[in-house]
Design a protein around this motif. Sequence first.
Motif: not given
Length: 317
Positions: A196-202, A208-210, A252-259
């Motif tokens: 779970k953690d490695p998947y969340e990191q990827r 981040e790359q987007i 992950v989405v909750n940590e992003q802007e406009n996602a």
Amino acid sequence: MRKRIFILLGLAFLLMLPSGAWFVSSSLSDAGSDHALSDSAANSSKTQQTDSTVSSSTDTPSREDDKRPFEQGIQDAVASVVNETRSLFISSDLHITAVGDSLTKGTGDSSGSGGYVGILKDSLEKSVPDASIRVQNYGKKGNRSDQILERLNKPNISSSISESDIILLTVGANDIMKIVRSNVTDLTYEVFEKEKDPYEQRLTSIFEQIREENEDAAIYLLGLYNPFNMYFSDIPELDQIITDWNMIGRNVVNEQENAVFIPVRDIFQYAGPGYYSEDNFHPNQRGYASMADRVLDYIEPDLEEYQNGTNGENSND
């Protein structure tokens, strides 16, 4: 006992893959009215009927006759999505980039409509005929999160992302499949827990790359569904795995802007085989139409605001 159940589940996963899907399809073809035989099987069945009872063949509807209402139902479902009048306002040209796995590619949509991405494009063009809508699809069957992350570096994909207003993403199903393949004889819930953690990191790295290519585009992450629910509904661990992976996506989405996270699990939870393609894993055109309709529901509230440059807040409700 629990370990034995997971081993059986692992074997079921493998049977659902293209190399083994024929076994599952053939086993289920007689179990549900929504499953149609392949052309060769249908022809064989007709031949046997003709040889055994010539007189009854003229009175008994063929399997092709049974198939037509089902296919018509699929076409009606797709048409209802494409032709639905929506109050969309697009003030300028709209550019959408779709990146991901087979769900983005549209695997299972035998109609050639392009899966949910193609149906989405058709619906937008129907709703806003005067707008210029450009949709680029970079879905690739079998891609895991690490492979999608790597593909984001390709010039054509990064260029499309940099020019996009909306970015659609499907990811995660093949990460689960990799775990199953690697642990098929010793499959437990704990092996999923470790990943779970490695998947969340990827997944975080993908966002981040987007964002390195495009700071302003709205990013929509589609969730995962459980394609085995109708066959293995009595295995709660499997449902929990899908819940965990979807929760990672939401976090992950909750940590992003406009996602935005778009759930699709409920679409297929009680849908039955009529929403799946012949491999009993990917959606068929009807399933993809429902996904497209869900995506449109989430895009609608933000589309006008984003086109006017005012949508800069996270929207994940």
